[in-house]
Write a protein that holds these residues in place. Structure first.
Motif, PDB file in Angstrom:
ATOM      1  N   GLY A 175       1.514  14.960  -2.721  1.00 39.91           N
ATOM      2  CA  GLY A 175       2.325  13.994  -3.468  1.00 39.91           C
ATOM      3  C   GLY A 175       3.718  13.872  -2.886  1.00 39.91           C
ATOM      4  N   PHE A 176       4.368  15.012  -2.624  1.00 39.69           N
ATOM      5  CA  PHE A 176       5.701  14.982  -2.009  1.00 39.69           C
ATOM      6  C   PHE A 176       5.658  14.298  -0.643  1.00 39.69           C
ATOM      7  N   ALA A 177       4.618  14.584   0.136  1.00 39.18           N
ATOM      8  CA  ALA A 177       4.492  13.965   1.459  1.00 39.18           C
ATOM      9  C   ALA A 177       4.360  12.447   1.341  1.00 39.18           C
ATOM     10  N   LEU A 178       3.607  11.973   0.362  1.00 36.05           N
ATOM     11  CA  LEU A 178       3.466  10.529   0.173  1.00 36.05           C
ATOM     12  C   LEU A 178       4.781   9.890  -0.260  1.00 36.05           C
ATOM     13  N   VAL A 179       5.547  10.578  -1.084  1.00 37.41           N
ATOM     14  CA  VAL A 179       6.854  10.056  -1.497  1.00 37.41           C
ATOM     15  C   VAL A 179       7.767   9.916  -0.280  1.00 37.41           C
ATOM     16  N   VAL A 180       7.792  10.929   0.560  1.00 36.19           N
ATOM     17  CA  VAL A 180       8.633  10.890   1.763  1.00 36.19           C
ATOM     18  C   VAL A 180       8.173   9.764   2.692  1.00 36.19           C
ATOM     19  N   LEU A 181       6.881   9.653   2.902  1.00 36.94           N
ATOM     20  CA  LEU A 181       6.330   8.599   3.758  1.00 36.94           C
ATOM     21  C   LEU A 181       6.706   7.220   3.232  1.00 36.94           C
ATOM     22  N   ALA A 182       6.531   7.008   1.939  1.00 40.69           N
ATOM     23  CA  ALA A 182       6.847   5.705   1.340  1.00 40.69           C
ATOM     24  C   ALA A 182       8.346   5.420   1.427  1.00 40.69           C
ATOM     25  N   ALA A 183       9.183   6.426   1.190  1.00 39.88           N
ATOM     26  CA  ALA A 183      10.636   6.232   1.253  1.00 39.88           C
ATOM     27  C   ALA A 183      11.085   5.895   2.680  1.00 39.88           C
ATOM     28  N   ARG A 184      10.523   6.584   3.655  1.00 39.18           N
ATOM     29  CA  ARG A 184      10.862   6.279   5.052  1.00 39.18           C
ATOM     30  C   ARG A 184      10.463   4.857   5.425  1.00 39.18           C
ATOM     31  N   ALA A 185       9.261   4.477   5.010  1.00 42.20           N
ATOM     32  CA  ALA A 185       8.786   3.123   5.317  1.00 42.20           C
ATOM     33  C   ALA A 185       9.642   2.065   4.628  1.00 42.20           C
ATOM     34  N   LEU A 186      10.034   2.338   3.386  1.00 41.96           N
ATOM     35  CA  LEU A 186      10.900   1.397   2.667  1.00 41.96           C
ATOM     36  C   LEU A 186      12.242   1.263   3.380  1.00 41.96           C
ATOM     37  N   LEU A 235       0.835  -1.208   0.000  1.00 36.69           N
ATOM     38  CA  LEU A 235       0.000   0.000   0.000  1.00 36.69           C
ATOM     39  C   LEU A 235       0.868   1.255   0.000  1.00 36.69           C
ATOM     40  N   LEU A 236       1.899   1.277   0.826  1.00 34.93           N
ATOM     41  CA  LEU A 236       2.780   2.444   0.870  1.00 34.93           C
ATOM     42  C   LEU A 236       3.567   2.608  -0.426  1.00 34.93           C
ATOM     43  N   ASN A 237       3.973   1.498  -1.043  1.00 34.02           N
ATOM     44  CA  ASN A 237       4.680   1.594  -2.320  1.00 34.02           C
ATOM     45  C   ASN A 237       3.782   2.212  -3.396  1.00 34.02           C
ATOM     46  N   VAL A 238       2.532   1.753  -3.471  1.00 37.85           N
ATOM     47  CA  VAL A 238       1.589   2.310  -4.447  1.00 37.85           C
ATOM     48  C   VAL A 238       1.336   3.783  -4.147  1.00 37.85           C
ATOM     49  N   ALA A 239       1.168   4.114  -2.874  1.00 34.81           N
ATOM     50  CA  ALA A 239       0.962   5.519  -2.489  1.00 34.81           C
ATOM     51  C   ALA A 239       2.174   6.359  -2.866  1.00 34.81           C
ATOM     52  N   GLY A 240       3.370   5.818  -2.713  1.00 32.89           N
ATOM     53  CA  GLY A 240       4.579   6.543  -3.073  1.00 32.89           C
ATOM     54  C   GLY A 240       4.682   6.797  -4.569  1.00 32.89           C
ATOM     55  N   VAL A 241       4.329   5.808  -5.380  1.00 33.10           N
ATOM     56  CA  VAL A 241       4.358   5.987  -6.840  1.00 33.10           C
ATOM     57  C   VAL A 241       3.314   7.015  -7.257  1.00 33.10           C
ATOM     58  N   ALA A 242       2.095   6.890  -6.719  1.00 35.48           N
ATOM     59  CA  ALA A 242       1.052   7.877  -7.032  1.00 35.48           C
ATOM     60  C   ALA A 242       1.486   9.263  -6.562  1.00 35.48           C
ATOM     61  N   GLY A 243       2.107   9.326  -5.396  1.00 36.63           N
ATOM     62  CA  GLY A 243       2.588  10.595  -4.875  1.00 36.63           C
ATOM     63  C   GLY A 243       3.653  11.216  -5.765  1.00 36.63           C
ATOM     64  N   LEU A 244       4.531  10.397  -6.306  1.00 31.24           N
ATOM     65  CA  LEU A 244       5.573  10.908  -7.199  1.00 31.24           C
ATOM     66  C   LEU A 244       4.954  11.532  -8.449  1.00 31.24           C
TER      67      LEU A 244
END
Length: 130
Positions: free
Chosen positions: A113-124, A66-75
């Motif tokens: 979008g930027f916030a989702l990228v940061v969130l996904a990157a931190r989680a990864l 879910l976080l990976n998909v959110a990160g891609v959509a955020g990007l």
């Protein structure tokens, strides 16, 4: 913390898809009264909410996905927010060419979008360290 937030968002979206759509349109669109959503939009929004809830409850790989998909959509949203929104409008509205976005909303989508990228990157990063 993000897992709780995604889960709560999922519950609200799953229980009140029509209200979520109406609230979104009131904030996002300059002309919500002129825009007609496709009939399958509310069930699709409900399904997305259920998916959020299931992924957050399952944790592990499901939540990571879910976080990976959110990160891609955020990007995509961060780099090209207007195009991201227009693509969504073409999927969700009968006459997408008549959808007019509030300018401030487009900027807000970029920031989110930027916030989702940061969130996904931190989680990864956390998953890789574990």
């Amino acid at each position: 913390m993000s897992r709780i937030v995604f889960g709560l968002i999922g519950v609200v979206v799953a229980l009140f898809p029509d209200g979520v759509i109406e609230s979104y349109e009131a904030i996002a669109l300059e002309n919500p009264e002129e825009c007609s959503a496709k009939p399958w939009l509310a069930p699709a929004v409900r399904a997305e909410g259920v998916l959020y809830v299931l992924a957050t409850l399952a944790g592990g790989r499901a939540y990571g996905w879910l976080l990976n998909v959110a990160g891609v959509a955020g990007l995509v949203a961060a780099v090209a927010p207007k195009q991201y929104l227009d693509a969504g409008a073409s999927l969700a509205y009968d006459r997408p060419e008549e959808v007019n976005w509030n300018e401030g909303f487009v900027t807000g989508v970029r920031v989110l979008g930027f916030a989702l990228v940061v969130l996904a990157a931190r989680a990864l990063g956390k998953r890789r360290r574990a």
